[in-house]
Design a protein around this motif. Structure first.
Motif, PDB file in Angstrom:
ATOM      1  N   GLU A   7      41.898  28.798  47.920  1.00  0.00           N
ATOM      2  CA  GLU A   7      42.114  29.809  46.879  1.00  0.00           C
ATOM      3  C   GLU A   7      40.778  30.444  46.523  1.00  0.00           C
ATOM      4  OE1 GLU A   7      44.766  29.085  43.256  1.00  0.00           O
ATOM      5  OE2 GLU A   7      42.764  29.077  42.329  1.00  0.00           O
ATOM      6  N   VAL A   8      40.787  31.760  46.304  1.00  0.00           N
ATOM      7  CA  VAL A   8      39.553  32.469  45.961  1.00  0.00           C
ATOM      8  C   VAL A   8      39.787  33.349  44.742  1.00  0.00           C
ATOM      9  CG1 VAL A   8      38.841  32.559  48.392  1.00  0.00           C
ATOM     10  CG2 VAL A   8      40.027  34.520  47.381  1.00  0.00           C
ATOM     11  N   ILE A   9      38.690  33.737  44.124  1.00  0.00           N
ATOM     12  CA  ILE A   9      38.717  34.787  43.113  1.00  0.00           C
ATOM     13  C   ILE A   9      37.929  35.951  43.681  1.00  0.00           C
ATOM     14  CG2 ILE A   9      38.073  35.489  40.775  1.00  0.00           C
ATOM     15  CD1 ILE A   9      38.357  32.606  39.897  1.00  0.00           C
ATOM     16  N   PHE A  10      38.589  37.100  43.784  1.00  0.00           N
ATOM     17  CA  PHE A  10      37.982  38.316  44.328  1.00  0.00           C
ATOM     18  C   PHE A  10      37.525  39.192  43.165  1.00  0.00           C
ATOM     19  CE2 PHE A  10      38.583  42.790  45.766  1.00  0.00           C
ATOM     20  CZ  PHE A  10      37.575  42.813  46.721  1.00  0.00           C
ATOM     21  N   TYR A  11      36.205  39.375  43.065  1.00  0.00           N
ATOM     22  CA  TYR A  11      35.620  40.226  42.036  1.00  0.00           C
ATOM     23  C   TYR A  11      35.347  41.598  42.637  1.00  0.00           C
ATOM     24  CZ  TYR A  11      34.675  35.992  39.279  1.00  0.00           C
ATOM     25  OH  TYR A  11      34.797  34.836  38.558  1.00  0.00           O
ATOM     26  N   SER A  12      35.701  42.644  41.906  1.00  0.00           N
ATOM     27  CA  SER A  12      35.388  44.000  42.337  1.00  0.00           C
ATOM     28  C   SER A  12      34.960  44.820  41.130  1.00  0.00           C
ATOM     29  CB  SER A  12      36.573  44.650  43.045  1.00  0.00           C
ATOM     30  OG  SER A  12      37.754  44.563  42.280  1.00  0.00           O
ATOM     31  N   GLU A  13      34.094  45.774  41.389  1.00  0.00           N
ATOM     32  CA  GLU A  13      33.374  46.489  40.342  1.00  0.00           C
ATOM     33  C   GLU A  13      34.280  47.221  39.360  1.00  0.00           C
ATOM     34  OE1 GLU A  13      29.267  49.151  40.298  1.00  0.00           O
ATOM     35  OE2 GLU A  13      30.520  49.065  42.103  1.00  0.00           O
ATOM     36  N   PHE A  14      35.410  47.738  39.815  1.00  0.00           N
ATOM     37  CA  PHE A  14      36.246  48.587  38.972  1.00  0.00           C
ATOM     38  C   PHE A  14      37.587  47.964  38.610  1.00  0.00           C
ATOM     39  CE2 PHE A  14      33.857  51.631  41.808  1.00  0.00           C
ATOM     40  CZ  PHE A  14      32.837  51.841  40.891  1.00  0.00           C
ATOM     41  N   TYR A  15      37.773  46.684  38.960  1.00  0.00           N
ATOM     42  CA  TYR A  15      39.055  46.026  38.699  1.00  0.00           C
ATOM     43  C   TYR A  15      38.817  44.644  38.086  1.00  0.00           C
ATOM     44  CZ  TYR A  15      40.813  49.580  41.946  1.00  0.00           C
ATOM     45  OH  TYR A  15      41.114  50.766  42.569  1.00  0.00           O
ATOM     46  N   GLU A  16      39.873  44.109  37.485  1.00  0.00           N
ATOM     47  CA  GLU A  16      39.805  42.756  36.950  1.00  0.00           C
ATOM     48  C   GLU A  16      39.742  41.748  38.096  1.00  0.00           C
ATOM     49  OE1 GLU A  16      39.646  41.697  33.736  1.00  0.00           O
ATOM     50  OE2 GLU A  16      39.399  43.823  33.228  1.00  0.00           O
ATOM     51  N   PRO A  17      39.120  40.584  37.896  1.00  0.00           N
ATOM     52  CA  PRO A  17      39.099  39.556  38.946  1.00  0.00           C
ATOM     53  C   PRO A  17      40.518  39.210  39.391  1.00  0.00           C
ATOM     54  CG  PRO A  17      37.572  38.993  37.198  1.00  0.00           C
ATOM     55  CD  PRO A  17      38.363  40.174  36.694  1.00  0.00           C
ATOM     56  N   LEU A  18      40.663  38.962  40.695  1.00  0.00           N
ATOM     57  CA  LEU A  18      41.976  38.731  41.293  1.00  0.00           C
ATOM     58  C   LEU A  18      41.983  37.391  42.020  1.00  0.00           C
ATOM     59  CD1 LEU A  18      44.789  39.896  42.186  1.00  0.00           C
ATOM     60  CD2 LEU A  18      43.594  40.882  44.153  1.00  0.00           C
ATOM     61  N   THR A  19      42.968  36.544  41.710  1.00  0.00           N
ATOM     62  CA  THR A  19      43.112  35.266  42.403  1.00  0.00           C
ATOM     63  C   THR A  19      43.989  35.452  43.628  1.00  0.00           C
ATOM     64  OG1 THR A  19      42.855  33.979  40.358  1.00  0.00           O
ATOM     65  CG2 THR A  19      43.922  32.885  42.213  1.00  0.00           C
ATOM     66  N   LEU A  20      43.511  34.983  44.781  1.00  0.00           N
ATOM     67  CA  LEU A  20      44.231  35.099  46.037  1.00  0.00           C
ATOM     68  C   LEU A  20      44.367  33.717  46.667  1.00  0.00           C
ATOM     69  CD1 LEU A  20      42.290  38.179  47.491  1.00  0.00           C
ATOM     70  CD2 LEU A  20      44.579  38.226  46.474  1.00  0.00           C
ATOM     71  N   VAL A  21      45.521  33.452  47.267  1.00  0.00           N
ATOM     72  CA  VAL A  21      45.770  32.157  47.916  1.00  0.00           C
ATOM     73  C   VAL A  21      46.112  32.382  49.384  1.00  0.00           C
ATOM     74  CG1 VAL A  21      46.520  31.070  45.768  1.00  0.00           C
ATOM     75  CG2 VAL A  21      48.211  32.185  47.243  1.00  0.00           C
ATOM     76  N   GLU A  22      46.315  31.293  50.115  1.00  0.00           N
ATOM     77  CA  GLU A  22      46.594  31.353  51.543  1.00  0.00           C
ATOM     78  C   GLU A  22      47.687  32.369  51.869  1.00  0.00           C
ATOM     79  OE1 GLU A  22      48.295  28.372  55.042  1.00  0.00           O
ATOM     80  OE2 GLU A  22      47.276  27.527  53.291  1.00  0.00           O
ATOM     81  N   GLY A  23      47.381  33.270  52.790  1.00  0.00           N
ATOM     82  CA  GLY A  23      48.337  34.291  53.192  1.00  0.00           C
ATOM     83  C   GLY A  23      48.172  35.608  52.474  1.00  0.00           C
ATOM     84  N   ASP A  24      47.469  35.614  51.332  1.00  0.00           N
ATOM     85  CA  ASP A  24      47.214  36.858  50.603  1.00  0.00           C
ATOM     86  C   ASP A  24      46.097  37.643  51.285  1.00  0.00           C
ATOM     87  OD1 ASP A  24      49.105  36.147  48.736  1.00  0.00           O
ATOM     88  OD2 ASP A  24      47.665  35.437  47.249  1.00  0.00           O
ATOM     89  N   SER A  25      46.089  38.960  51.065  1.00  0.00           N
ATOM     90  CA  SER A  25      45.053  39.795  51.654  1.00  0.00           C
ATOM     91  C   SER A  25      44.724  40.952  50.725  1.00  0.00           C
ATOM     92  CB  SER A  25      45.503  40.341  53.023  1.00  0.00           C
ATOM     93  OG  SER A  25      46.645  41.180  52.883  1.00  0.00           O
ATOM     94  N   VAL A  26      43.582  41.591  50.959  1.00  0.00           N
ATOM     95  CA  VAL A  26      43.169  42.759  50.183  1.00  0.00           C
ATOM     96  C   VAL A  26      42.338  43.670  51.082  1.00  0.00           C
ATOM     97  CG1 VAL A  26      41.135  41.559  49.266  1.00  0.00           C
ATOM     98  CG2 VAL A  26      42.002  43.588  48.079  1.00  0.00           C
ATOM     99  N   TYR A  27      42.541  44.972  50.945  1.00  0.00           N
ATOM    100  CA  TYR A  27      41.798  45.997  51.687  1.00  0.00           C
ATOM    101  C   TYR A  27      41.083  46.842  50.643  1.00  0.00           C
ATOM    102  CZ  TYR A  27      40.982  49.537  55.359  1.00  0.00           C
ATOM    103  OH  TYR A  27      40.415  50.382  56.265  1.00  0.00           O
TER     104      TYR A  27
END
Length: 207
Positions: free
Chosen positions: A162-182
């Motif tokens: 499981e990860v937390i994806f931080y991005s400059e213009f959005y709230e932190p996002l939790t992602l788990v196995e099988g999730d993806s982001v572009y």
């Protein structure tokens, strides 16, 4: 929040013992120096082209520090080469049908303090995507020297953990196995593991 150029490429002392015991970083200094000399560039001229400090380039070429993935992208862009050229000599151009196979565990290792990258398909030049697998060692955003920025677009897929994806213009996002982001890689971003074990991900960077 933008990180200073010099701080963006710290000496990768591999503070985490798990990284030290698993793989050794690729020594890219001689290759980078050879490419720079072939282009007829001084360290100062290469510094201006890449946006890296002259002292940082000198340390990289003399194997005193290992460049981060973002530093390698700036080197490739500034020297007008494809990133795979930093790892292998160019292929002979010919047939349009090409392929590059990377067997399990046989990618090019490139560990950093926060991530442990395994670069894939490094023999093929002139490609539009750079795929790599990564183990996410970082556990806090504070482990980064501010946001990570680089050119291009990026896709990541969580392979396990499981990860937390931080991005400059959005709230932190939790992602788990099988999730993806572009996402647009020019936007500040960073990734940390939030599971008990370090998360593993597939990353693809496109020009």
């Amino acid at each position: 929040m933008t990180e200073p150029i010099l701080d963006d490429y710290p000496s990768l002392s591999l503070q985490k013992s798990s990284v030290e015991n698993s793989v050794e970083p690729i020594k890219l200094g001689n290759k980078i120096k050879l490419i720079r000399n072939q282009l007829g560039l001084t360290l100062e001229e290469a510094s201006q082209r890449t946006g890296l400090a002259r002292s940082t380039l000198s340390k990289i070429e003399n194997e005193q520090i290992s460049p981060t993935f973002q530093a390698m992208q700036k080197l490739a862009s500034g020297l007008n080469i494809d990133m795979p050229q930093l790892f292998a000599p160019p292929e002979n151009k010919g047939a349009s049908g090409r392929r590059d196979i990377t067997l399990k565990g046989e990618g090019k290792p490139h560990p950093t303090v926060t991530y442990e990258h395994e670069l894939l398909a490094t023999q093929m030049t002139q490609k539009k995507m750079m795929p790599f697998k990564s183990v996410i060692h970082a556990r806090s955003f504070d482990e980064f020297q501010g946001w990570v920025h680089h050119d291009g677009e990026e896709f990541l897929l969580i392979l396990c953990g499981e990860v937390i994806f931080y991005s400059e213009f959005y709230e932190p996002l939790t992602l788990v196995e099988g999730d993806s982001v572009y996402y647009d890689a020019n936007m500040g971003h960073a990734l940390i593991s939030s599971s008990k074990e370090d998360a593993h991900i597939l990353w693809v960077t496109a020009k």
